[in-house]
Write an enzyme that holds these catalytic residues in place. Structure first.
Site, PDB file in Angstrom:
ATOM      1  N   ASP A 102     -13.328 -17.078   1.590  1.00  0.00           N
ATOM      2  CA  ASP A 102     -13.611 -18.264   0.779  1.00  0.00           C
ATOM      3  C   ASP A 102     -14.165 -17.894  -0.596  1.00  0.00           C
ATOM      4  O   ASP A 102     -14.831 -16.871  -0.745  1.00  0.00           O
ATOM      5  CB  ASP A 102     -14.605 -19.168   1.524  1.00  0.00           C
ATOM      6  CG  ASP A 102     -14.584 -20.597   1.018  1.00  0.00           C
ATOM      7  OD1 ASP A 102     -13.648 -20.958   0.261  1.00  0.00           O
ATOM      8  OD2 ASP A 102     -15.498 -21.360   1.372  1.00  0.00           O
ATOM      9  N   LEU A 110      -4.854  -0.936  14.102  1.00  0.00           N
ATOM     10  CA  LEU A 110      -5.408  -2.287  13.934  1.00  0.00           C
ATOM     11  C   LEU A 110      -4.330  -3.370  14.078  1.00  0.00           C
ATOM     12  O   LEU A 110      -3.214  -3.196  13.599  1.00  0.00           O
ATOM     13  CB  LEU A 110      -6.012  -2.369  12.526  1.00  0.00           C
ATOM     14  CG  LEU A 110      -6.536  -3.718  12.056  1.00  0.00           C
ATOM     15  CD1 LEU A 110      -7.850  -4.055  12.752  1.00  0.00           C
ATOM     16  CD2 LEU A 110      -6.740  -3.715  10.539  1.00  0.00           C
ATOM     17  N   HIS A 126      -6.554 -16.927  -6.176  1.00  0.00           N
ATOM     18  CA  HIS A 126      -5.792 -16.576  -4.966  1.00  0.00           C
ATOM     19  C   HIS A 126      -5.061 -15.256  -5.173  1.00  0.00           C
ATOM     20  O   HIS A 126      -5.029 -14.404  -4.292  1.00  0.00           O
ATOM     21  CB  HIS A 126      -4.797 -17.685  -4.609  1.00  0.00           C
ATOM     22  CG  HIS A 126      -5.452 -19.001  -4.300  1.00  0.00           C
ATOM     23  ND1 HIS A 126      -6.562 -19.098  -3.497  1.00  0.00           N
ATOM     24  CD2 HIS A 126      -5.162 -20.270  -4.696  1.00  0.00           C
ATOM     25  CE1 HIS A 126      -6.923 -20.375  -3.402  1.00  0.00           C
ATOM     26  NE2 HIS A 126      -6.095 -21.104  -4.129  1.00  0.00           N
TER      27      HIS A 126
END
Ligand code: IPE
Ligand code: IPE
Ligand code: MG
Length: 245
Positions: free
Chosen positions: A19, A130, A36
């Site tokens: 955020d 991962l 963004h």
């Protein structure tokens, strides 16, 4: 900082609410979309950082069900960015042995997004390091309702009895079925809320909410978060004395 992390107590699963992109852009006098775009580096850093430490699952909240209510040009820009980023990052994912997965209502994404995602998931499916889970068009309540619907249908069709519905069975029907709950949840930008993210899975997660805005998030912030996690006492309802005896 990284040297201080205790390798035997690194979370298996870290979830992140990324955020602050809009506020970051505003601080630079730029449009929200610039924020963004500038967030990609942070995504790369946290992914690499988790891979280096042997974290097994990293879930990134990239687009919520509620984010569809943003202005159309911002939604469009986010989707375009998603397409280009996935395409551009496949090599990095392969180099780091990262497997890509998604949770959320991905059938509501534009066709080119779905295609790029499917390609990247396929290309990385044999990777064993991962697992990077992108939460896209995701919300916790949506996911819980979906699980409830599936279980209701299974009862209706006589496959299970209502008494058989327990936490384990319910968890299996969530989008994260088979993935352990996150031990640590990070939300950047100082916002102190969950915003419909992993409502079931976060039941006992340790929360870490630094002021740093997402585009500025770097490996050192990840290391700080894990160190904070390692200093917590996770009691799960018990007393401190029970844990030490
Ligand atoms: C997070 O940054 C990215 C998404 C929700 C897609 P925001 O766009 O929410 O940034 P702020 O909260 O307005 O600063
Ligand atoms: C949550 O951030 C969703 C994502 C990070 C993808 P928002 O910025 O949309 O959350 P609210 O609406 O401020 O709670
Ligand atoms: Mg926000």
């Amino acid at each position: 900082m990284k040297e201080l992390i205790e390798p035997s107590n690194v979370p298996q699963h870290i979830a992140v609410i990324m955020d602050g992109n809009g506020r970051w852009a505003k601080q630079q006098g730029a449009a929200r979309v610039f924020g963004h775009r500038s967030a990609i580096k942070a995504v790369r850093e946290v992914t690499e950082g988790c891979a280096e430490l042997g974290v097994k699952f990293l879930t990134l909240y990239a687009f919520s069900t509620e984010n569809w209510n943003r202005p159309k040009f911002e939604v469009d820009a986010l989707m375009t960015l998603l397409v280009h980023t996935i395409k551009g990052e496949i090599k990095t994912l392969m180099d780091n042995n990262v497997r890509l997965a998604t949770i959320g209502q991905t059938d509501s994404l534009p066709a080119d997004c779905r295609r790029e995602l499917a390609d990247a998931i396929k290309a990385t499916q044999q990777n064993t390091g991962l697992t990077l889970i992108l939460a896209l068009s995701y919300s916790g309540r949506w996911e819980i309702l979906e699980a409830a619907r599936q279980l209701a249908a299974a009862v209706r069709d006589g496959q299970i009895q209502p008494e058989q519905i327990n936490e384990a069975l319910f968890s299996q029907h969530l989008a994260t079925g088979g993935i352990p709950d996150p031990e640590l949840m990070i939300r950047t930008s100082g916002e102190m809320r969950i915003s419909n993210f992993m409502l079931w899975q976060l039941a006992y997660s340790e929360l870490y909410m630094p002021e740093v805005l997402w585009p500025d998030f770097r490996k050192k912030h990840l290391h700080e978060a894990i160190l904070s996690y390692q200093q917590r006492e996770r009691r799960f309802g018990k007393t401190s004395e029970q844990l030490t005896s």
